[in-house]
Design an enzyme around this catalytic site. Structure first.
Site, mmCIF file in Angstrom:
data_model
loop_
_atom_site.group_PDB
_atom_site.id
_atom_site.type_symbol
_atom_site.label_atom_id
_atom_site.label_comp_id
_atom_site.label_asym_id
_atom_site.label_seq_id
_atom_site.Cartn_x
_atom_site.Cartn_y
_atom_site.Cartn_z
ATOM 1 N N THR A 72 46.071 19.228 37.521
ATOM 2 C CA THR A 72 47.335 18.561 37.836
ATOM 3 C C THR A 72 47.237 17.873 39.189
ATOM 4 O OG1 THR A 72 48.405 20.364 36.684
ATOM 5 C CG2 THR A 72 49.814 18.910 37.950
ATOM 6 N N HIS A 84 27.557 52.787 40.504
ATOM 7 C CA HIS A 84 27.415 51.340 40.278
ATOM 8 C C HIS A 84 26.629 50.693 41.417
ATOM 9 C CE1 HIS A 84 30.027 50.878 36.850
ATOM 10 N NE2 HIS A 84 31.099 51.349 37.474
ATOM 11 N N HIS A 120 31.411 57.760 40.765
ATOM 12 C CA HIS A 120 31.343 56.675 39.785
ATOM 13 C C HIS A 120 31.042 55.343 40.483
ATOM 14 C CE1 HIS A 120 32.764 54.663 35.976
ATOM 15 N NE2 HIS A 120 32.902 53.668 36.851
ATOM 16 N N GLU A 121 31.806 55.058 41.526
ATOM 17 C CA GLU A 121 31.630 53.765 42.205
ATOM 18 C C GLU A 121 30.291 53.690 42.927
ATOM 19 O OE1 GLU A 121 33.458 51.313 41.591
ATOM 20 O OE2 GLU A 121 35.017 52.437 40.526
ATOM 21 N N GLY A 136 42.886 22.766 39.442
ATOM 22 C CA GLY A 136 43.346 21.575 40.152
ATOM 23 C C GLY A 136 43.438 20.332 39.296
#
Ligand code: ADP
Ligand code: ZN
Length: 612
Positions: free
Chosen positions: A214, A432, A428-429, A212
């Site tokens: 600009t 995690h 795999h997930e 932000g």
């Protein structure tokens, strides 16, 4: 500030006006003046005039005779003849011999000036006047009026601020507070000058892309209700050498005329890079930078021209730009925190119709690390999704899905994973998530999916921080590394083989481990010694090593040890909770998506069993 469009009359219109003026001059002005001009006559007329004693003044030149008559002002001219008695006859006729008769020529010269030279001068002046007038009208985009000797590149830099105010910029309270002072100054400069305080000429907005900067600059102009001049650093550096410098000059000329005003230079690093130690010098950029420095020195600090510049690589800026009197104030514009994200989502959600179930707090929590621009994009994606679904309002699930879209890309509906692949991804997930949940310090998961994404991820775990963390302990980082390695560890535990699916995890685990050793002083061997410096903290954060080759070897060894230790820890955790790993993976494999609540429910249900 409203944007006013240039009244775009065709150029030919102006040229025609000027042509008409020239014609009028020549048709009416010239004959009148030419009365004074020289008239050519033949020699016999001259002789007759001599005989009739009409000649007033005469001047015999080397190739012609110029004379005037007693009764009129006209200057006559005739060729020189072989006429030996001429002088005698003229003397007898009572003519006066002079040498300044030619001043009558001035009439002719005057006529030419008025007939041609003046219109041309007028033409140039008019061209200039017109382009200046266009500037005054503050048309956006720039009408390029190419009037010969007028401004060679009369691009207009004034832009509309689109009615942006501080209200529209959510979060960023420190930056806003800092900039409020500038607004205050632009409103009421006397308050500052009477005390003898002078405003900084330049303010540097520093922060990652899309936060932000600009918008803030526009908001300052919008709040102060002053013109907003804007140019991007990369626009300065052009094909033609010298154009950049002339653009800077042009920009400041325009700005000084309109003071008080805001000049905004986006990506200032494109021109403001350090000038030294570069093998290939860039003359164009240097000239442009020098011009910018000259311009900044050239106006008084209380002249009302306020320069705002934005960059995401402050460290690469030339020190000359940063010294007092130039960009002497620096305003950090950071990625929004949880509260900021919520506020930004709310600001952008004003534009869309919301269902009752939307809870911005949850959405903001899920979108951890997103910039303002990304959050704006998330709201828009959600609205698009609602339209696609034929709904009138944007729901919570639209927002949640669009976070995933913005972060991970669209769902790849037709990418079919083979059964074995799908099972591997599920393990795999879950690996995690399970390790993350088992290590009490790690954030719980919000959602896991194994629907392939256009970004290439086959699935991912959306972790949710409970608020923002500014400090990480050594243990927390180690746990994070363990979580990164847990995907691979789960594959090993279940299948006894490994796949390429862990490449991103490996990168992140390595980066963390390396940072612990080289930057955070978290290894016993190196104590608090910086072995690495960050070059570019807002853009990816590349680092460069600052140590001997022998130390590098040692660091590499330490990194490997650290990651291996955490990998083993993750494996041990998964092996100890093998039944949960299987059950959760099976659930994910079947449903393809598992929410944080479902996950915790299964996890807790199981832990009761395994305690027996
Ligand atoms: P920068 O100049 O820092 O790269 P911009 O000012 O161009 O970022 O922001 C891009 C867009 O992101 C804005 O148009 C706006 O929609 C959104 N945005 C960024 N930060 C904010 C914020 N703090 N509040 C509201 N919208 C924001
Ligand atoms: Zn992974």
């Amino acid at each position: 500030m409203k944007e006013v469009k240039n009244p775009r009359r065709p150029m030919i219109y102006y040229y025609l006006i000027i042509l008409a003026i020239i014609l009028v001059f020549n048709m009416i002005g010239m004959p009148a003046l030419q009365k004074q001009a020289i008239k050519d006559v033949d020699y016999s007329t001259f002789m007759k005039a001599t005989e009739n004693k009409q000649i007033d003044k005469v001047e015999v030149q080397s190739n012609k005779i110029v004379y005037t008559l007693k009764e009129d002002e006209t200057v006559y001219e005739t060729g020189l003849m072989n006429d030996p008695g001429l002088t005698d006859r003229l003397y007898k006729s009572g003519a006066t011999f002079t040498t300044d008769i030619e001043k009558g020529r001035n009439g002719y010269v005057l006529a030419s000036i008025l007939g041609w030279v003046l219109p041309i001068i007028f033409f140039l002046w008019f061209g200039n006047y017109l382009s200046r007038k266009m500037m005054d009208r503050a048309g956006g985009g720039g009408g390029s009026m190419m009037f010969g000797a007028g401004k060679s590149n009369a691009k207009l830099y004034v832009q509309s601020t689109e009615g942006i105010h501080f209200d529209d910029v959510a979060g960023e309270d420190e930056a806003k507070e800092n900039l409020m002072e500038i607004v205050e100054y632009l409103h009421n400069p006397d308050k500052y000058t009477s005390v003898g305080a002078s405003m900084p000429k330049g303010v540097l907005l520093v922060g990652p892309p899309g936060t932000g900067k600009t918008m803030l600059a526009k908001a300052v102009a919008g709040e102060a209700n002053v013109p907003f001049f804007s140019i991007s650093g990369s626009e300065f550096v052009e094909m033609f050498v010298g154009m950049g410098a002339s653009k800077v000059r042009n920009l400041f000329d325009q700005a000084k005329e309109k003071a008080p005003c805001i000049v905004f230079i986006d990506e200032i690093d494109a021109i403001g890079k350090k000038r030294d130690n570069q093998l290939s010098t860039n003359d164009e950029r240097e000239q442009t930078l020098n011009q910018l420095l000259t311009e900044m020195d050239g106006f008084e600090s209380n002249s009302g021209v306020m320069i705002l510049a934005a960059t995401n690589r402050p460290e690469s800026l030339d020190p000359a730009l940063l010294r007092p009197g130039r960009f002497d104030r620096r305003v950090p514009v950071e990625l929004p925190d949880l509260q900021g994200r919520e506020a930004i989502l709310k600001v952008h959600a004003r534009k869309v119709k919301l269902a009752d179930d939307v809870d911005f707090h949850t959405v903001a929590r899920m979108a951890s690390g997103a910039s303002g621009a990304e959050l704006a994009n998330i709201v828009n994606e959600a609205a698009l999704r609602a339209v696609r679904g034929g709904r009138q309002t944007v729901t919570e699930s639209d927002l949640e899905e669009s976070i995933e879209v913005v972060i991970a890309g669209y769902q790849k509906k037709n990418a079919i994973l083979s059964d074995e692949e799908k099972r591997t991804v599920a393990y795999h997930e879950i690996g995690h998530a399970l390790v993350a949940a088992l290590q009490s310090n790690s954030a719980p998961v919000q959602k896991i999916t194994i629907i392939p994404r256009t970004s290439g991820a086959l699935g991912y775990t959306l972790q949710v921080d409970e608020g923002d963390k500014y400090l990480l302990s050594k243990e927390e980082i180690e746990n994070k590394i363990a979580t990164f390695t847990a995907g691979r560890a789960a594959e090993e535990v279940k299948f006894g083989r490994i796949t390429t699916g862990a490449s991103n995890d490996i990168e992140q685990a390595t980066r963390l481990a390396r940072a612990m050793i080289t930057r955070y002083g978290m290894s016993d061997d190196f104590d608090m010694v910086a072995l690495e410096t960050v070059n570019n903290q807002y853009l990816g954060g590349d680092t460069s090593l600052a140590c001997s080759a022998a130390t590098q070897d040692l660091i590499d060894q330490k990194v490997v040890d650290l990651v291996r230790e955490q990998h083993q820890k993750a494996r041990a955790l998964l092996e100890a909770n093998r039944d949960k790993l299987d059950e959760l993976s099976q659930f994910l494999y079947e449903k393809e998506t598992i929410t944080g609540e479902e996950f915790m429910e299964i996890l807790n249900r199981d832990s009761a069993v395994s305690e027996q």
